[in-house]
Design a protein around this motif. Structure first.
Motif, PDB file in Angstrom:
ATOM      1  N   UNK A  25      36.663  37.780  54.907  1.00 16.52           N
ATOM      2  CA  UNK A  25      37.133  39.130  54.731  1.00 16.52           C
ATOM      3  C   UNK A  25      38.497  39.662  54.167  1.00 16.52           C
ATOM      4  N   UNK A  26      39.529  38.745  54.687  1.00 13.53           N
ATOM      5  CA  UNK A  26      40.806  38.753  54.215  1.00 13.53           C
ATOM      6  C   UNK A  26      41.051  38.464  52.817  1.00 13.53           C
ATOM      7  N   UNK A  27      40.452  37.202  52.525  1.00 10.37           N
ATOM      8  CA  UNK A  27      40.398  36.670  50.968  1.00 10.37           C
ATOM      9  C   UNK A  27      39.850  37.776  50.277  1.00 10.37           C
ATOM     10  N   UNK A  32      42.615  43.326  46.200  1.00 12.73           N
ATOM     11  CA  UNK A  32      42.678  45.034  46.256  1.00 12.73           C
ATOM     12  C   UNK A  32      44.069  45.568  46.738  1.00 12.73           C
ATOM     13  N   UNK A  33      44.342  44.916  47.956  1.00 14.85           N
ATOM     14  CA  UNK A  33      45.538  45.213  48.857  1.00 14.85           C
ATOM     15  C   UNK A  33      46.829  45.120  47.773  1.00 14.85           C
ATOM     16  N   UNK A  38      51.210  46.808  44.267  1.00 12.98           N
ATOM     17  CA  UNK A  38      52.000  46.935  43.218  1.00 12.98           C
ATOM     18  C   UNK A  38      51.866  48.171  42.269  1.00 12.98           C
ATOM     19  N   UNK A  39      50.726  48.683  42.303  1.00  9.35           N
ATOM     20  CA  UNK A  39      50.451  49.909  41.724  1.00  9.35           C
ATOM     21  C   UNK A  39      51.385  50.916  41.970  1.00  9.35           C
TER      22      UNK A  39
END
Length: 251
Positions: A25-27, A32-33, A38-39
């Protein structure tokens, strides 16, 4: 005893599976995170660059419009090459720590005058214009006539001046006793310093990615400042060695 060992092994296997699920799940969520983080960071940096560009444009026009001395007569304003380059240099430092190789700057003096040949009764014409770092000079003439187009367009358009500077405006004022009064406000006759600034902003997190560099956004700003000196006419005389003097033979 064997049953206890079996249960223990089963519990350990289940725990290992839960950890594996969490790792998967973390991978899946990590890209996306990172994109969101960065966005948001890039959005903040872009907004900062936009604010700095506003300040640069205002500083260019304001410093040039504040010239009170240097003219041929007492109380008359004028600018030489050293002064104009100092103004460009001062404005450029406001972009720090952002790079300024893509910062294009232009300072022009535009004179608003009555002109019976125009529908509005007024015209805007360029007295002089000077650019830094490949900025676009404002034209002395458009279509053979010494005037800029009267148009409300998004900055930067070197060929135009807003209609608020070139035509009368109807203004409705509220009366103290009720009701309202509509009056016509005419443009201010005289010289205006116009600063045009164009900046190609390279997003910080894409400077090392070649294909993103081709889509770097361009920011544009225009700032207007009336000439401050009280000499009549309130013109800043041209003693610079670069740029263009639209009235050759006169300062």
């Amino acid at each position: 005893m064997s049953r206890s060992c079996a249960r223990w092994r089963g519990a350990r296997a289940m725990l290992a599976e839960e950890r594996a699920f969490a790792a998967v799940e973390f991978a899946l969520m990590l890209p996306l995170i990172l994109v969101m983080y960065l966005g948001l960071a890039e959005l903040a940096l872009g907004q900062r660059a936009s604010q700095k560009l506003d300040l640069v444009a205002h500083t260019l026009s304001d410093l040039a419009a504040q010239q009170l001395t240097g003219g041929s007569n007492s109380g008359q304003a004028g600018m030489d090459e050293k002064t104009i380059q100092a103004i460009f240099s001062a404005a450029t430092t406001l972009m720090a720590p952002l790079p300024t190789t893509n910062l294009k700057m232009t300072i022009s003096e535009v004179v608003i005058a009555a002109d019976a040949t125009q529908t509005s009764g007024y015209k805007a014409s360029v007295s002089w214009t000077i650019a830094q770092n490949s900025g676009t000079l404002r034209p002395c003439k458009i279509g053979g006539a010494a005037r800029l187009n009267a148009a409300d367009v998004a900055p930067v358009d070197p060929n135009s001046m807003p209609t608020s500077y070139t035509s009368a405006k109807s203004v409705t004022l509220a009366n103290a006793g009720g009701g309202s009064t509509t009056t016509s406000v005419t443009p201010t006759i005289g010289a205006i310093i116009v600063a045009d600034v164009v900046y190609t902003y390279q997003p910080s997190f894409s400077r090392t990615i070649t294909w993103l560099k081709r889509s770097a956004p361009t920011m544009s700003r225009t700032s207007y400042s009336p000439v401050r000196n009280t000499y009549s006419p309130n013109h800043v005389q041209y003693y610079m060695t670069s740029g263009t003097n639209c009235t050759p033979g006169t300062p």
